[in-house]
Motif scaffolding. Structure first.
Motif, mmCIF file in Angstrom:
data_model
loop_
_atom_site.group_PDB
_atom_site.id
_atom_site.type_symbol
_atom_site.label_atom_id
_atom_site.label_comp_id
_atom_site.label_asym_id
_atom_site.label_seq_id
_atom_site.Cartn_x
_atom_site.Cartn_y
_atom_site.Cartn_z
ATOM 1 N N UNK A 406 10.301 3.127 2.776
ATOM 2 C CA UNK A 406 9.086 3.842 3.187
ATOM 3 C C UNK A 406 7.841 3.024 2.839
ATOM 4 N N UNK A 407 6.927 2.953 3.776
ATOM 5 C CA UNK A 407 5.626 2.306 3.614
ATOM 6 C C UNK A 407 5.718 0.802 3.343
ATOM 7 N N UNK A 408 6.911 0.225 3.488
ATOM 8 C CA UNK A 408 6.996 -1.219 3.240
ATOM 9 C C UNK A 408 6.540 -1.960 4.490
ATOM 10 N N UNK A 409 5.621 -2.891 4.297
ATOM 11 C CA UNK A 409 5.111 -3.692 5.413
ATOM 12 C C UNK A 409 5.187 -5.162 5.051
ATOM 13 N N UNK A 410 5.565 -5.971 6.022
ATOM 14 C CA UNK A 410 5.582 -7.413 5.794
ATOM 15 C C UNK A 410 4.151 -7.926 5.739
#
Length: 458
Positions: A406-410
């Motif tokens: 969840x909410x992980x962005x590169x």
């Protein structure tokens, strides 16, 4: 019931009766003046008396004693189901045999109960996920279960009887044991054994009292809390991310509302621009809340999947048409390849549509202008496999293991600029797994990505 006759009376009667008869015969013969004859008869009586005596001894003592000796020998070998059988006897030997039989029966029952308790305890220890270590007060290893051998990779069954310092060369663990032995008081702390640096254990030690001999020992229990700590970190990150994701648009909205309140309402063109910004951030917050509610619904144990039979080709076509306005300005080519032999898929069509839409949306966002996107669906063993591939920017190898969190962005800044909430791939993962399937990603930085998910055939 026959009355008991004392063994010594049996032996005395066995000896006295022939002897009295012989003496009487000898005296009677002497009165008649036949002394030579009386001595001959005496020997004729005395010798049979000796024979009868030895026969009586054998019958009264030797045979029953041998029977008792043989059966007691079996008892010593652990064969407690044997019994002493002295049929027809009512004397001390028969009483002794009965007591030995009762003793064997009692011991057999107690040993059976102990064996049962031991087997249950051993099964309980081996079935526990927690590692269990038992030491005596001298620090020697008395017992450990299979889980303990996993906790400390250098521990083996052959280590029983060794001092713990020979087996566990781990400063933190040795400190727990030493403190327990020294203070005679249980300890509780978290540690990561040297053999398992990536895992965290809650270690609880306590004293054991042995009532039968007044002895003591130490038991140390290892509870693996690695997963609990991971979940706690996820929870903390989740709360922090939600707070951050909502605070940013709220701050922006508040700023523009204050600007409008300060008099910018008189400037209609600027007021219109401010209202458009407020609307965009409001929609973003609505999208975040909507995705969070969807995730909560999917993760709930009471979730309901409205399964029905549908064509996956139609779902893919619908998702492509819905997102075509996003792809056309970038002149991207979206190719669809659906196998002709695909059976109808029995699943929640709305949820699967959401999965395809989220993956296609990501592909469009992270693929440059005039890029190529391909959606494939094919029949595989036990189900259907769908993939969405692109020739976009790709994902760094270090980010691949966390891409579905969840909410992980590169690229956090770019993701927000593109309107992403950071929940799309997490929603994909939970929907697919709720159907009993799996999802994975293949990617090379600068060359593109391929997301693949599998839905089993119900």
């Amino acid at each position: 019931m026959k009355p008991m006759v004392s063994l010594r009376w049996k032996l005395l009667l066995l000896f006295l009766i022939p002897l009295i008869v012989g003496l009487w015969w000898m005296g009677d013969a002497g009165q008649r003046g036949k002394e030579g004859l009386s001595w001959s008869f005496f020997f004729l009586i005395f010798l049979p008396t000796l024979a009868i005596w030895f026969w009586g001894i054998s019958r009264i003592l030797s045979r029953p004693l041998k029977e008792i000796d043989d059966v007691v020998g079996k008892f010593a070998e652990g064969l407690l189901n044997w019994r002493i059988r002295l049929a027809g006897r009512r004397d001390e030997l028969s009483a002794l045999g009965d007591k030995l039989n009762r003793m064997a029966e009692g011991m057999g029952g107690k040993i059976g109960k102990l064996s049962k308790d031991l087997a249950e305890s051993q099964a309980l220890l081996n079935g526990m996920e927690e590692g269990v270590l038992i030491l005596d007060l001298h620090g020697r290893v008395q017992k450990m279960n299979a889980a303990m051998e996993e906790v400390i990779s250098r521990a083996y069954p052959a280590d029983l009887g060794k001092h713990y310092l020979e087996v566990f060369r781990d400063p933190e663990l040795n400190e727990v044991i030493q403190t327990t032995l020294r203070e005679k008081k249980g300890q509780r702390r978290g540690l990561s054994p040297l053999g398992r640096p990536s895992r965290t254990f809650q270690v609880q030690s306590s004293l054991i009292q042995y009532p039968e001999n007044g002895g003591e020992g130490v038991i140390v229990v290892f509870h693996d809390i690695t997963e609990l700590e991971r979940l706690e970190r996820i929870r903390q990150d989740f709360v922090a991310n939600v707070s951050h994701e909502l605070r940013t648009p709220l701050t922006t909205i508040r700023g523009y509302v204050e600007a409008l309140q300060d008099g910018d309402l008189e400037n209609s063109s600027q007021a219109k621009q401010f209202l458009q910004i407020i609307e965009r951030h409001t929609q973003r917050m609505e999208k975040i809340v909507s995705d969070l509610l969807l995730l909560s619904e999917i993760e709930s144990p009471d979730r309901i999947l409205r399964k029905s039979s549908f064509s996956i080709a139609e779902v893919i076509s619908s998702a492509v048409e819905a997102l075509r306005p996003m792809a056309e300005p970038k002149q991207q080519r979206v190719q669809v390849e659906v196998a002709s032999d695909l059976p109808l898929l029995k699943a929640d069509s709305q949820k699967i549509h959401q999965v395809v839409t989220n993956l296609l949306h990501n592909a469009i966002c992270y693929t440059p202008e005039k890029g190529h996107i391909c959606i494939e669906a094919q029949r595989v063993e036990k189900g259907t496999q769908i993939s969405v591939s692109d020739n976009g920017i790709g994902i760094p190898p270090g980010d691949l293991p966390r891409i579905f969190e969840r909410f992980y962005r590169v690229d956090k800044g770019r993701s927000r600029d593109l309107g992403g909430t950071g929940l799309g791939l997490s929603i994909v993962k939970h929907i697919v797994e709720a159907h009993g399937g799996w999802v994975k990603v293949e990617s090379k930085l600068g060359q593109g990505s391929r997301f693949i998910f599998f839905v089993p055939q119900s």
